[in-house]
Design a protein around this motif. Structure first.
Motif, PDB file in Angstrom:
ATOM      1  N   VAL A   1      16.844   5.844  23.323  1.00 52.15           N
ATOM      2  CA  VAL A   1      16.763   4.926  24.466  1.00 52.15           C
ATOM      3  C   VAL A   1      15.935   5.490  25.618  1.00 52.15           C
ATOM      4  CG1 VAL A   1      18.930   3.763  23.885  1.00 52.15           C
ATOM      5  CG2 VAL A   1      18.945   5.628  25.557  1.00 52.15           C
ATOM      6  N   ALA A   2      15.702   6.796  25.630  1.00 51.68           N
ATOM      7  CA  ALA A   2      14.967   7.409  26.748  1.00 51.68           C
ATOM      8  C   ALA A   2      13.585   6.794  26.960  1.00 51.68           C
ATOM      9  CB  ALA A   2      14.871   8.926  26.568  1.00 51.68           C
ATOM     10  N   PRO A   3      12.759   6.605  25.924  1.00 50.46           N
ATOM     11  CA  PRO A   3      11.439   6.016  26.172  1.00 50.46           C
ATOM     12  C   PRO A   3      11.519   4.577  26.698  1.00 50.46           C
ATOM     13  CG  PRO A   3      11.550   6.897  23.927  1.00 50.46           C
ATOM     14  CD  PRO A   3      12.914   6.999  24.526  1.00 50.46           C
ATOM     15  N   VAL A   4      12.487   3.808  26.216  1.00 53.95           N
ATOM     16  CA  VAL A   4      12.639   2.433  26.679  1.00 53.95           C
ATOM     17  C   VAL A   4      13.103   2.441  28.136  1.00 53.95           C
ATOM     18  CG1 VAL A   4      13.760   0.216  26.237  1.00 53.95           C
ATOM     19  CG2 VAL A   4      13.202   1.721  24.323  1.00 53.95           C
ATOM     20  N   ALA A   5      14.055   3.310  28.448  1.00 55.46           N
ATOM     21  CA  ALA A   5      14.537   3.439  29.826  1.00 55.46           C
ATOM     22  C   ALA A   5      13.410   3.871  30.755  1.00 55.46           C
ATOM     23  CB  ALA A   5      15.695   4.434  29.890  1.00 55.46           C
ATOM     24  N   ASP A   6      12.590   4.798  30.312  1.00 53.70           N
ATOM     25  CA  ASP A   6      11.452   5.242  31.132  1.00 53.70           C
ATOM     26  C   ASP A   6      10.496   4.089  31.423  1.00 53.70           C
ATOM     27  OD1 ASP A   6      12.407   7.831  31.283  1.00 53.70           O
ATOM     28  OD2 ASP A   6      11.119   8.589  29.677  1.00 53.70           O
ATOM     29  N   GLY A   7      10.254   3.261  30.422  1.00 53.87           N
ATOM     30  CA  GLY A   7       9.389   2.102  30.627  1.00 53.87           C
ATOM     31  C   GLY A   7       9.957   1.152  31.674  1.00 53.87           C
ATOM     32  N   TRP A   8      11.259   0.898  31.601  1.00 51.23           N
ATOM     33  CA  TRP A   8      11.881   0.019  32.601  1.00 51.23           C
ATOM     34  C   TRP A   8      11.884   0.667  33.977  1.00 51.23           C
ATOM     35  CZ3 TRP A   8      12.312  -4.916  32.413  1.00 51.23           C
ATOM     36  CH2 TRP A   8      12.397  -5.556  31.180  1.00 51.23           C
ATOM     37  N   ASN A   9      12.051   1.985  34.038  1.00 50.74           N
ATOM     38  CA  ASN A   9      11.989   2.681  35.332  1.00 50.74           C
ATOM     39  C   ASN A   9      10.611   2.502  35.963  1.00 50.74           C
ATOM     40  OD1 ASN A   9      14.627   3.615  35.233  1.00 50.74           O
ATOM     41  ND2 ASN A   9      14.063   5.570  34.317  1.00 50.74           N
ATOM     42  N   GLN A  10       9.563   2.579  35.157  1.00 49.28           N
ATOM     43  CA  GLN A  10       8.214   2.398  35.673  1.00 49.28           C
ATOM     44  C   GLN A  10       8.001   0.967  36.138  1.00 49.28           C
ATOM     45  OE1 GLN A  10       5.421   3.841  32.751  1.00 49.28           O
ATOM     46  NE2 GLN A  10       6.379   5.853  32.682  1.00 49.28           N
ATOM     47  N   LEU A  11       8.514  -0.003  35.386  1.00 52.35           N
ATOM     48  CA  LEU A  11       8.394  -1.403  35.794  1.00 52.35           C
ATOM     49  C   LEU A  11       9.141  -1.667  37.100  1.00 52.35           C
ATOM     50  CD1 LEU A  11       8.784  -3.452  32.502  1.00 52.35           C
ATOM     51  CD2 LEU A  11       6.807  -3.401  34.014  1.00 52.35           C
ATOM     52  N   ALA A  12      10.329  -1.116  37.216  1.00 49.36           N
ATOM     53  CA  ALA A  12      11.143  -1.335  38.425  1.00 49.36           C
ATOM     54  C   ALA A  12      10.500  -0.684  39.642  1.00 49.36           C
ATOM     55  CB  ALA A  12      12.551  -0.804  38.211  1.00 49.36           C
ATOM     56  N   ALA A  13       9.775   0.417  39.431  1.00 49.24           N
ATOM     57  CA  ALA A  13       9.158   1.131  40.549  1.00 49.24           C
ATOM     58  C   ALA A  13       7.795   0.570  40.931  1.00 49.24           C
ATOM     59  CB  ALA A  13       9.007   2.613  40.197  1.00 49.24           C
ATOM     60  N   ALA A  14       7.228  -0.280  40.075  1.00 50.78           N
ATOM     61  CA  ALA A  14       5.893  -0.828  40.342  1.00 50.78           C
ATOM     62  C   ALA A  14       5.945  -1.753  41.552  1.00 50.78           C
ATOM     63  CB  ALA A  14       5.374  -1.589  39.125  1.00 50.78           C
ATOM     64  N   PRO A  15       4.887  -1.729  42.372  1.00 44.71           N
ATOM     65  CA  PRO A  15       4.828  -2.654  43.512  1.00 44.71           C
ATOM     66  C   PRO A  15       4.882  -4.099  43.026  1.00 44.71           C
ATOM     67  CG  PRO A  15       3.065  -1.029  43.633  1.00 44.71           C
ATOM     68  CD  PRO A  15       3.725  -0.856  42.301  1.00 44.71           C
ATOM     69  N   ALA A  16       5.399  -4.978  43.863  1.00 43.79           N
ATOM     70  CA  ALA A  16       5.512  -6.398  43.505  1.00 43.79           C
ATOM     71  C   ALA A  16       4.149  -6.948  43.104  1.00 43.79           C
ATOM     72  CB  ALA A  16       6.073  -7.193  44.680  1.00 43.79           C
ATOM     73  N   GLY A  17       4.151  -7.732  42.045  1.00 47.61           N
ATOM     74  CA  GLY A  17       2.904  -8.332  41.590  1.00 47.61           C
ATOM     75  C   GLY A  17       2.149  -7.488  40.584  1.00 47.61           C
ATOM     76  N   ARG A  18       2.541  -6.214  40.420  1.00 48.14           N
ATOM     77  CA  ARG A  18       1.841  -5.339  39.462  1.00 48.14           C
ATOM     78  C   ARG A  18       2.620  -5.162  38.188  1.00 48.14           C
ATOM     79  NH1 ARG A  18      -0.766  -0.122  41.535  1.00 48.14           N
ATOM     80  NH2 ARG A  18      -1.212  -0.165  39.345  1.00 48.14           N
TER      81      ARG A  18
END
Length: 137
Positions: free
Chosen positions: A119-136
Motif C-alpha cells: 500500500v505504500a506506493p499507492v499511499a504515496d501517490g495519494w499524498n502527492q495528489l493531496a499536496a498538489a496545488p488546486a487545479g494541478r
C-alpha cells in the motif's frame, strides 16, 4: 495527576470536533490520504502489538485496518468511471484484506509487513495528489 471526568469528556469532544472539521472541509484527495494515513498507522500499531504479544490490541488494529480497506478505500472506488485502475485497486485491497486476515489468525507479522509494502506506493501517490496545488491534481 487527576483530571475531572467533565474535563476529560470536554477534551475528547473538542478532539472529535477537530477531526470532524478536518473531514468536513477536506477535498476527496485529502480524504483518501486520511484513510491511507489511518491504515498505515493501524498496521504499524498492529506490528508493535505483535512484537509485545498483545493479542487483543493486534486484533483491534488489524480489524481497523481491514475496515479502512473494505469500507473506506474499496467502498469508495468508482468502478464505472475508474475502469481498469479501479478494478486493479479493488483487487489489491481484496488481497490485502486476505493477508491481514491471515496475519490476525496466525500472528504473522510478515503478512502485515507485506501489506505495508503493497500500500505504500499507492499511499504515496495519494499524498502527492493531496499536496498538489488546486487545479494541478
Amino acid at each position: 495527576m487527576y483530571t475531572p471526568v467533565h474535563s476529560r469528556a470536554a477534551s475528547a469532544a473538542y478532539r472529535q470536533v477537530g477531526v470532524q472539521s478536518g473531514v468536513d472541509g477536506a477535498t476527496p484527495q485529502a480524504l483518501i490520504k486520511m484513510l491511507f494515513d489511518g491504515l498505515v498507522q493501524s498496521l504499524n500499531a498492529a506490528r508493535g502489538a505483535m512484537a509485545r504479544g498483545d493479542v487483543a490490541e493486534k486484533g483491534r488494529q488489524l480489524g481497523r485496518a481491514v475496515r479502512i480497506l473494505e469500507e473506506g478505500l474499496k467502498g469508495g472506488l468508482d468502478r464505472q468511471r475508474g475502469g481498469e485502475l479501479a478494478a486493479n485497486l479493488g483487487a489489491l485491497y481484496d488481497y490485502c484484506i486476505a493477508r491481514l486476515t491471515h496475519a490476525n489468525l496466525r500472528g504473522d507479522v510478515a503478512a502485515v509487513e507485506e501489506v505495508l509494502k503493497l500500500v505504500a506506493p499507492v499511499a504515496d501517490g495519494w499524498n502527492q495528489l493531496a499536496a498538489a496545488p488546486a487545479g494541478r491534481a
